[in-house]
Design a protein around this motif. Structure first.
Motif, PDB file in Angstrom:
ATOM      1  N   SER A  46       0.815  -1.215   0.000  1.00 42.95           N
ATOM      2  CA  SER A  46       0.000   0.000   0.000  1.00 42.95           C
ATOM      3  C   SER A  46       0.847   1.264   0.000  1.00 42.95           C
ATOM      4  N   GLY A  47       2.164   1.151   0.252  1.00 44.68           N
ATOM      5  CA  GLY A  47       3.053   2.302   0.182  1.00 44.68           C
ATOM      6  C   GLY A  47       2.772   3.369   1.218  1.00 44.68           C
ATOM      7  N   GLU A  48       2.314   2.963   2.389  1.00 39.73           N
ATOM      8  CA  GLU A  48       2.044   3.950   3.443  1.00 39.73           C
ATOM      9  C   GLU A  48       3.267   4.828   3.646  1.00 39.73           C
ATOM     10  N   VAL A  49       3.029   6.110   3.849  1.00 40.27           N
ATOM     11  CA  VAL A  49       4.115   7.075   3.955  1.00 40.27           C
ATOM     12  C   VAL A  49       4.154   7.643   5.364  1.00 40.27           C
ATOM     13  N   PRO A  50       5.129   7.208   6.178  1.00 43.49           N
ATOM     14  CA  PRO A  50       5.258   7.795   7.503  1.00 43.49           C
ATOM     15  C   PRO A  50       5.707   9.257   7.391  1.00 43.49           C
ATOM     16  N   ASN A  51       5.530  10.014   8.446  1.00 45.56           N
ATOM     17  CA  ASN A  51       5.926  11.427   8.436  1.00 45.56           C
ATOM     18  C   ASN A  51       7.407  11.592   8.749  1.00 45.56           C
ATOM     19  N   THR A  52       8.245  10.868   8.035  1.00 45.14           N
ATOM     20  CA  THR A  52       9.683  11.017   8.143  1.00 45.14           C
ATOM     21  C   THR A  52      10.225  11.306   6.756  1.00 45.14           C
ATOM     22  N   VAL A  53      11.336  12.007   6.719  1.00 45.75           N
ATOM     23  CA  VAL A  53      11.964  12.317   5.446  1.00 45.75           C
ATOM     24  C   VAL A  53      13.392  11.813   5.469  1.00 45.75           C
ATOM     25  N   GLY A  54      13.987  11.712   4.320  1.00 44.94           N
ATOM     26  CA  GLY A  54      15.344  11.218   4.193  1.00 44.94           C
ATOM     27  C   GLY A  54      15.481  10.496   2.871  1.00 44.94           C
ATOM     28  N   PHE A  55      16.271   9.444   2.883  1.00 43.12           N
ATOM     29  CA  PHE A  55      16.455   8.631   1.695  1.00 43.12           C
ATOM     30  C   PHE A  55      16.366   7.169   2.103  1.00 43.12           C
ATOM     31  N   PRO A  56      15.863   6.314   1.223  1.00 43.12           N
ATOM     32  CA  PRO A  56      15.733   4.902   1.563  1.00 43.12           C
ATOM     33  C   PRO A  56      17.092   4.218   1.648  1.00 43.12           C
ATOM     34  N   GLY A  57      17.147   3.162   2.461  1.00 45.87           N
ATOM     35  CA  GLY A  57      18.331   2.323   2.488  1.00 45.87           C
ATOM     36  C   GLY A  57      18.355   1.431   1.256  1.00 45.87           C
ATOM     37  N   PRO A  58      19.416   0.647   1.083  1.00 45.14           N
ATOM     38  CA  PRO A  58      19.519  -0.229  -0.084  1.00 45.14           C
ATOM     39  C   PRO A  58      18.268  -1.091  -0.267  1.00 45.14           C
ATOM     40  N   GLY A  59      17.720  -1.073  -1.464  1.00 44.91           N
ATOM     41  CA  GLY A  59      16.528  -1.841  -1.797  1.00 44.91           C
ATOM     42  C   GLY A  59      15.228  -1.096  -1.594  1.00 44.91           C
ATOM     43  N   GLY A  60      15.253  -0.029  -0.807  1.00 45.67           N
ATOM     44  CA  GLY A  60      14.048   0.759  -0.591  1.00 45.67           C
ATOM     45  C   GLY A  60      13.737   1.638  -1.788  1.00 45.67           C
TER      46      GLY A  60
END
Length: 158
Positions: A46-60
């Motif tokens: 579902s791609g829920e989006v938490p209220n955090t920002v940044g960049f994904p780790g490997p594979g994200g």
């Protein structure tokens, strides 16, 4: 700016809408969350989006809307990336970022001085290299960005 976010999945061999709502910008200047997974995508998601920002780790994989106002340089990191203090706006991330410019114009500047003019409809893929963004135009630049977290393996290519 707000936008509508619609997410579909497949369940029991049938398509299903799991999200259809208005999304407001996060506090991070210019970042609109659209969809994300912090690991290798699995279905359904579902791609829920938490209220955090940044960049994904490997594979994200994260999908965001990104906005840069006229006359601005992209140097407002809000803790998202580490900026070069000696050269405002220059940064690099451990990710492959696919930017599709939807509106306005941007200049992508590389750390070797090369500048690439981008206009609505243009696409650029930034592969973890040092760069910075400029909006030298008269209108707000809006882009859709897919960010794929990557492992960095600095090595000499033969």
């Amino acid at each position: 700016m707000s936008f509508r976010r619609v997410v579909t999945i497949e369940r029991n061999n049938a398509a299903l809408i799991v999200a259809d709502k208005k999304i407001e910008r996060l506090d991070a200047a210019g970042i609109d969350p659209i969809w994300r997974t912090d690991s290798i995508p699995e279905l359904p998601n579902s791609g829920e989006v938490p209220n955090t920002v940044g960049f994904p780790g490997p594979g994200g994989v994260w999908v965001i809307g990104w906005v840069l106002e006229p006359g601005r340089i992209g140097d407002s990191d809000n803790g998202i990336v580490v900026m070069d203090e000696q050269a405002p706006g220059f940064h690099r991330t451990d990710s492959v970022d696919v930017h599709v410019l939807l509106e306005g114009s941007l200049v992508l500047e590389l750390d070797n001085g090369v500048e690439i003019d981008l206009h609505a409809g243009d696409t650029v893929v930034v592969n973890g290299n040092t760069h910075r963004w400029h909006n030298r135009g008269q209108q707000t630049a809006r882009a859709l960005v897919t960010i794929c977290g990557a492992s960095r393996h600095d090595r000499q290519e033969s």
